[in-house]
Write an enzyme that holds these catalytic residues in place. Structure first.
Site, short mmCIF file in Angstrom:
data_model
loop_
_atom_site.label_atom_id
_atom_site.label_comp_id
_atom_site.label_asym_id
_atom_site.label_seq_id
_atom_site.Cartn_x
_atom_site.Cartn_y
_atom_site.Cartn_z
N ASP A 184 -14.32 13.50 -5.89
CA ASP A 184 -14.44 14.64 -6.80
C ASP A 184 -15.69 14.42 -7.65
OD1 ASP A 184 -13.77 16.87 -8.49
OD2 ASP A 184 -11.65 16.51 -8.09
N ARG A 188 3.14 -0.55 11.11
CA ARG A 188 4.22 -0.51 12.09
C ARG A 188 4.40 -1.79 12.90
NH1 ARG A 188 2.13 5.11 14.28
NH2 ARG A 188 0.26 4.13 13.46
N THR A 245 -11.64 6.84 10.15
CA THR A 245 -11.63 6.46 11.57
C THR A 245 -11.21 7.65 12.46
OG1 THR A 245 -9.52 5.42 11.07
CG2 THR A 245 -11.36 3.95 11.45
N LYS A 305 -7.67 7.77 -2.09
CA LYS A 305 -8.94 8.27 -1.53
C LYS A 305 -9.56 9.37 -2.39
CE LYS A 305 -7.85 7.04 3.26
NZ LYS A 305 -6.40 6.83 3.24
N ASP A 321 -3.36 4.16 -2.33
CA ASP A 321 -4.23 4.69 -1.28
C ASP A 321 -4.42 6.19 -1.56
OD1 ASP A 321 -5.58 5.26 1.04
OD2 ASP A 321 -3.95 4.71 2.39
N LYS A 379 0.84 -1.21 0.00
CA LYS A 379 0.00 0.00 0.00
C LYS A 379 0.87 1.25 0.00
CE LYS A 379 -2.36 1.60 3.72
NZ LYS A 379 -2.14 3.05 3.73
O1 C5P Z 1 1.30 1.47 11.16
P1 C5P Z 1 -0.17 1.21 11.15
O2 C5P Z 1 -0.56 -0.23 11.27
O3 C5P Z 1 -0.94 2.11 12.09
O4 C5P Z 1 -0.61 1.65 9.65
C1 C5P Z 1 -1.95 1.66 9.22
C2 C5P Z 1 -2.03 2.13 7.80
O5 C5P Z 1 -3.41 2.10 7.41
C3 C5P Z 1 -1.56 3.55 7.57
O6 C5P Z 1 -1.04 3.63 6.24
C4 C5P Z 1 -2.85 4.37 7.67
O7 C5P Z 1 -2.78 5.56 6.95
C5 C5P Z 1 -3.86 3.41 7.06
N1 C5P Z 1 -5.24 3.61 7.46
C6 C5P Z 1 -5.67 3.58 8.77
N2 C5P Z 1 -6.99 3.78 9.10
C7 C5P Z 1 -7.89 3.99 8.15
C8 C5P Z 1 -7.50 4.03 6.81
C9 C5P Z 1 -6.16 3.83 6.51
O8 C5P Z 1 -4.86 3.36 9.66
N3 C5P Z 1 -9.17 4.13 8.46
#
Ligand code: C5P
Length: 244
Positions: free
Chosen positions: A70, A221, A129, A67, A65, A38
């Site tokens: 428009d 992460r 979220t 999003k 990703d 992603k």
């Molecule tokens: O490191 P971590 O597991 O928090 O990464 C989550 C990934 O998912 C990030 O790229 C974040 O931008 C994305 N994301 C999210 N919540 C959402 C949509 C996308 O955490 N609702």
């Protein structure tokens, strides 16, 4: 370890790094364990789209990703170009409405067909979220609760030809029972018990997300923040294997 292909298909690795070299290193190291990489706007705006070609050359798939939100015609044309960049997955905001989502599907599916590619997985973001019920009601003036609103948008996304939605593991079962098991749910906020939560709020362990019917888990992460990334990924595989 033997890599279970059913699990690999579900793993979406978030390339949330600053430089192209770091991204390439993650792709090289984790490509055997990753179904889809992603890549987000922050990375692309800083580094350009070179990483797309790198992922494809390494035999991987990527999720843009982006999003989109428009007018329908602009989203249709953008969707065509996303496919021409080689993306297998991309996303848009369900709040753009049914016509916007239908045009995105038409543009993307026609572009994929013309290039001899499989139809892309197009996922609708229902409600970010980061938006609380208070913001939904008082800033955005939408008199609904987050659960009902999310479900309403998921049903609209399904009726508009989307492949699925992005949602937390806690909403997954409800979306699946309303929209059917073939309607995909991609879950971010995945945290095994041994990893740190960081800034995420609505987290879930990999096994829980799978048990709720999640089709794809965004792994960020929990793996990329570890020194031993392969070891962390293998632990996630083992956890999922226990509930498949
Ligand atoms: O490191 P971590 O597991 O928090 O990464 C989550 C990934 O998912 C990030 O790229 C974040 O931008 C994305 N994301 C999210 N919540 C959402 C949509 C996308 O955490 N609702």
């Amino acid at each position: 370890m033997n890599i279970n292909p059913e699990i690999k298909e579900k793993i979406v690795l978030a390339l949330d790094v600053n430089t192209i070299d770091e991204a390439k290193q993650l792709v090289t190291e984790l490509k055997d364990y990753t179904g889809v990489f992603k890549v987000g706007l922050q990375f692309i705006l800083a580094n350009g789209s070179e990483v797309f070609k790198f992922i494809r050359d390494e035999g991987g798939k990527f999720f843009f990703d982006i999003k989109l939100h428009d007018i329908p015609n602009t989203v249709k044309k953008a969707s065509e170009n996303i496919i021409k960049q080689g993306a297998s997955f991309f996303n848009l905001h369900a709040a753009g409405g049914a016509e916007m989502m239908k045009q995105a599907a038409e543009g993307a599916n026609n572009a994929a067909k013309a290039l001899g590619l499989d139809p892309p997985v197009i996922l609708a973001v229902t409600l970010l979220t980061s938006i609380s019920e208070d913001v939904l009601n008082n800033e955005l003036q939408i008199p609904s609760n987050t659960k009902d609103y999310t479900l309403t948008l998921a049903k609209l996304a399904k009726a508009s030809g989307m492949s699925g939605v992005v949602a937390s593991a806690h909403e997954c079962a409800g979306i699946k029972s309303a929209c059917g098991k073939d309607f995909k749910v991609l879950c971010p906020g995945i945290r095994p018990a041994w990893s740190v939560t960081g800034d995420q709020k609505r987290i879930a362990a990999p096994a829980f997300a799978i048990s709720q019917g999640a089709d794809y888990l965004v792994i960020g992460r929990a793996v990329t923040g570890c020194k031993d990334k392969i070891g962390a990924m293998q632990k996630i595989y083992e956890e999922i294997e226990g509930v498949l």
